[in-house]
Write an enzyme that holds these catalytic residues in place. Structure first.
Site, PDB file in Angstrom:
ATOM      1  N   GLU A   7       0.724  -1.238   0.015  1.00  0.00           N
ATOM      2  CA  GLU A   7      -0.084   0.135   0.120  1.00  0.00           C
ATOM      3  C   GLU A   7       0.724   1.226  -0.029  1.00  0.00           C
ATOM      4  OE1 GLU A   7      -3.561  -0.412   2.030  1.00  0.00           O
ATOM      5  OE2 GLU A   7      -3.794   1.758   2.575  1.00  0.00           O
ATOM      6  N   ASP A 102      -3.014  -3.014   3.069  1.00  0.00           N
ATOM      7  CA  ASP A 102      -3.212  -3.150   4.399  1.00  0.00           C
ATOM      8  C   ASP A 102      -4.403  -4.048   4.691  1.00  0.00           C
ATOM      9  OD1 ASP A 102      -1.198  -1.414   4.830  1.00  0.00           O
ATOM     10  OD2 ASP A 102      -2.381   0.346   5.099  1.00  0.00           O
ATOM     11  N   TYR A 318       3.127   2.488  12.563  1.00  0.00           N
ATOM     12  CA  TYR A 318       2.101   3.016  11.816  1.00  0.00           C
ATOM     13  C   TYR A 318       0.999   4.089  12.758  1.00  0.00           C
ATOM     14  CZ  TYR A 318      -0.586   3.962   7.763  1.00  0.00           C
ATOM     15  OH  TYR A 318      -1.331   4.449   6.597  1.00  0.00           O
TER      16      TYR A 318
END
Length: 829
Positions: A7, A102, A318
DNA sequence: GCAAGGTC
């Protein structure tokens, strides 16, 4: 060749490192990173690389009736050309493609978009999908060992959202913008997420405006036990038998107050103690991270932008995640181990590691998207980060520490006292076991002292107070509360909620912080409530979620759901079209109200904030061109109209928003009058900006009583010269040969004294200052605080320091050793 | 120049 598509670039790099055993090399193709090892290539997208939009024949707002958008085609076009091109290039040579986007719904859609790009140029390659919820060696390797397939139903659910959001958003946005004749930059937007969010803010403002405060009284008594005094509050049992502190009846309050004042002691009727366990907080998801960052002063936008930087640098995981449960393969002991020996965190990490068992807290939300936000094993040094980055990093580290730390324990002590028929209570609390607070200092640990007393004891009353208060309206939502509320309503996502709030600012719907809605916002919400209730309520999202679930499970298909939604929008438009003018008028009026300051002194029309063709703001009359009255506004920032009104001119005050340079300008009429008065005292051209901007020097009287010679273009030009505080200043006819300014005469006391040319005067003053030595802060190791301390001991300059006895200085200044003074002396030469 | 959702 085998191709892996992720991604984002960051994920591509880490997955390549894991699968290649760190042997992957990076090459740039079309400006995009491609990681290669053996026969494998790995490339990261940038989220969605294609976007949905209407065909180009619908792009001119004036040529298309908004209602036509409802049944218009929706097509996908590449938005990231370079990435799409590179994927195509690589896909041609691939016999196997693995989609590793993801692990959430949007990731499935992004994966399907990649699938379509690949299929476009390569019909034969085998295309797999792998799913993992954190990029760790274990998870990634096992996912690649056992690949699955793209879930096209789940991707279609995402596409339904795209289509419905575009159609509703674009059609309604264009309708409102066109009916209010707001085209170009000032369009009026509506959307499934932004409009319900705006309604939250508007509704809260409505509550505040409708709020009718009610008076009440609270009564306190100071009590003494031995040497110790404490505070107790009067209470009574209300109709439902609950303890109540607020007395709503003034007479009753006065009667109680009188009775307590008469009394000299209170008897202890009961003492109860209990201990309370205060559990450590759950791991950070995006919303809770934003909330914590906002409690230490960061806006949602700033917090996210710093977190993204820390993530890109590899220091935290993240930052966009819904998850509040650490994944199984996160070993807290190992992660704590990375912090041992660290200057800032070492001690805390070591203490945490000493315990036998470490079991992290868990939140309510366990998702597959990403792990909760936590630090990685790679630690930055303080010097590598800016102050703000370090502060946010420390917050993330300490939150991780907190989630593996022990609970805290509080001891609560409640004392009830009797004074005749009246009751007083005192609630004490003490932190007996700091637990996680020792490593996570962001929550309040304020204690409230109540001494140990015993039942039957009598305590002296030293003072009785009565406080008259009013009930308060509900408070405006702060940005982080808004984000939490949005999450609770199920609108927006972890990645978009903070952007939505920014969008509301950009569109002129909200101002200030905490955000306050403009009249325009209220008008848009009103129009929505009347004609398109779905789009102003979270119900549209709730319905969409249901429909997406049905698509994902195969019960419905995309066309069916989109078709139903389009029909609903048709019905909305049936009503809207009939009221087009009414809606447009209402919005236009509110737009004007947002800009209105008050009456024009010349024509009685409204004075409005306007913008010149060059982009600068000024105050102009609504009666223009018949009335040409104007007032200037400062050149810096964007004007915000405040509630405060100037009594003399009946004009609202103005604040200039310019980030850190934000300041209150006040009443523009008063300001203009002051500037006129200043004109009489103009003494010459500004040496700083006169040549370029025609700035002039004037003698100015500041609000705080001091005076100076300053530029008329302040605050754009900050040139200034000091003037004495006392005495009348006379401008003489003599002029300075060097600077061309008039010589000044100061009348104070019996004899006037010559100040002369203010520039020469200032120069002389500076020279005198230099003679007395150099500034102490120029020495390494001497900060403002230290310089202040030294000055208090008579050491005011470097020269003073050189001439001083080190021993005496050390004696007189607390916290400074003789050795340090000698070092400074050595440096000073 | 519209939405919301990714990512930078």
């Amino acid at each position: 060749m085998e191709l892996i598509i992720t991604e984002k670039d960051n994920a591509a790099r880490r997955i390549a490192a894991i699968l290649s055993g760190d042997s992957a090399e990076v090459e740039r193709r079309n400006g995009v990173n491609v990681y290669r090892w053996g026969g494998t290539r790995c490339i990261g997208l940038s989220g969605h690389v294609v976007a949905v939009d209407f065909p180009s024949e619908y792009s001119d707002w004036r040529d298309v009736e908004p209602v036509e958008l409802i049944d218009a085609d929706v097509e996908k076009t590449p938005t990231q050309e370079n990435i799409v091109r590179t994927v195509r290039l690589l896909a041609r040579d691939a016999n196997r493609v693995t989609i590793a986007t993801d692990y959430d719904r949007e990731g499935e859609l992004i994966g399907k978009e990649a699938y379509e790009i690949v299929r476009d140029v390569n019909e034969d390659a085998e295309i797999d999908r792998v799913r993992f919820s954190s990029i760790t060696e274990g998870e990634v390797k096992s996912a690649f060992d056992d690949p699955a397939e793209i879930d096209f139903d789940l991707a279609a659910a995402g596409e339904a959202r795209q289509v419905i959001d575009l159609v509703w958003g674009a059609a309604l946005t264009r309708f409102l913008s066109l009916s209010a004749r707001q085209l170009g930059d000032d369009f009026i937007s509506v959307g499934r997420v932004q409009t319900p969010t705006l309604k939250l803010i508007v509704d809260r403002e409505r509550e505040i405006e409708a709020f009718d405060p009610e008076a009440y009284w609270e009564i306190f008594a100071d009590l003494v036990k031995g040497e110790e005094s404490f505070d107790a509050q009067y209470y009574y049992l209300d109709d439902e038998g609950n303890e109540a502190e607020r007395v709503w009846d003034e007479e009753r309050a006065e009667a109680v107050y009188g009775a307590l004042q008469e009394a000299s002691e209170a008897g202890v009727e009961s003492v109860s103690r209990r201990t309370r366990t205060d559990d450590p907080p759950a791991p950070f998801n995006t919303t809770q991270f934003i909330r914590a960052a906002s409690s230490i002063g960061y806006s949602a936008k700033r917090a996210m932008s710093i977190a993204e930087d820390l993530y890109t640098a590899g220091y935290i995981t993240y930052p966009r995640t819904d998850n509040t449960v650490y994944p199984e393969d996160l070993d807290p002991r190992e992660l704590l181990g990375a912090f041992t020996g660290n200057r800032t965190f070492g001690e805390d990490a070591e203490t945490l590691l000493e315990r036998e068992e470490i079991s992290p807290t868990e939140g309510d939300e366990e998702t597959t998207d990403h792990p909760p936000i936590h630090p990685t094993e790679e630690l930055p040094t303080k010097g590598e980060l800016s102050d703000a980055e370090w502060e946010v990093y420390e917050l993330v580290v300490r939150r991780f520490f907190a989630t593996v730390a022990d609970p805290a324990r509080w001891e609560h002590l409640k004392v009830v006292l009797g004074v005749g028929e009246h009751r007083l209570k005192a609630n004490g609390k003490r932190l007996v076991e700091p637990g996680y607070h020792a490593v996570y200092p962001y929550f309040s640990t304020n204690e409230n002292f109540v001494p140990a007393v015993e039942e039957g004891e009598s305590l002296a009353i030293t003072e009785v107070r009565i406080e008259d208060k009013e009930t308060q309206p509900p408070r405006r939502y702060g940005q982080s509360r808004l984000i939490e509320t949005m999450e609770g309503m199920g609108i927006g996502t972890k990645s978009t909620r903070h952007n939505t709030i920014e969008k509301l600012y950009d569109r002129g719907y909200i101002e200030n912080d905490p955000p306050r809605p403009t009249k325009l916002a209220t008008a848009v919400v009103e129009a929505g409530e009347e004609y398109a209730d779905r789009v102003v309520s979270e119900a549209m999202t709730a319905q969409l979620e249901d429909d997406m679930h049905a698509i994902a499970t195969g019960e419905k298909d995309l066309d069916e759901v989109a078709g139903e939604s389009r029909e609903m929008l048709e019905r909305v438009f049936d009503d809207l079209m009939e009221s087009r003018e009414e809606i447009g008028d209402h919005i236009q009026k509110s737009l004007k109200a947002d800009k209105t300051l008050g009456p024009c002194p010349e024509s009685g029309h409204d004075l409005l904030i306007r913008r010149s063709r060059r982009g600068s703001y000024f105050v102009g009359c609504d009666g223009y061109p018949d009335c040409e009255y104007t007032l200037p506004l400062p050149n810096t920032g964007k004007p915000l109209i405040l509630d405060e009104t100037c009594e003399e001119h009946d004009l609202r005050h103005v604040k200039m928003l310019a980030g850190r340079g934000t300041f209150v300008h006040g009443c523009p009429q008063c300001k203009a009058d002051e500037a006129d008065a200043e004109k009489d005292r103009i003494i010459g051209v500004c040496p700083n900006c006169g040549a370029e901007h025609d700035g002039e020097l004037a003698i100015k009287q500041l609000r705080n009583g001091s005076r100076l010679v300053g530029c008329t273009r302040y605050p754009d030009c900050e040139y200034s010269l000091p003037l004495p505080r006392r005495g009348e200043i006379e401008i003489t006819d003599e002029h300075c040969e060097e600077h061309g300014l008039p010589e000044l005469l100061v009348h104070s006391g019996d004899e006037p004294w010559e100040l002369g040319c203010p520039i020469c005067n200032y120069r002389e003053y500076q020279e005198r200052e230099n003679d007395s030595g150099t500034d102490l802060e120029s020495l390494e190791g001497v900060g403002a605080k230290t310089a202040e301390k030294l000055a208090a001991a008579g050491v005011e300059s470097v020269t003073d320091l050189k001439n001083a006895e080190a021993e005496m200085v050390a004696d007189e200044v607390e916290g400074i050793s003789e050795e340090r003074v000698r070092k400074w002396q050595a440096k000073a030469g």
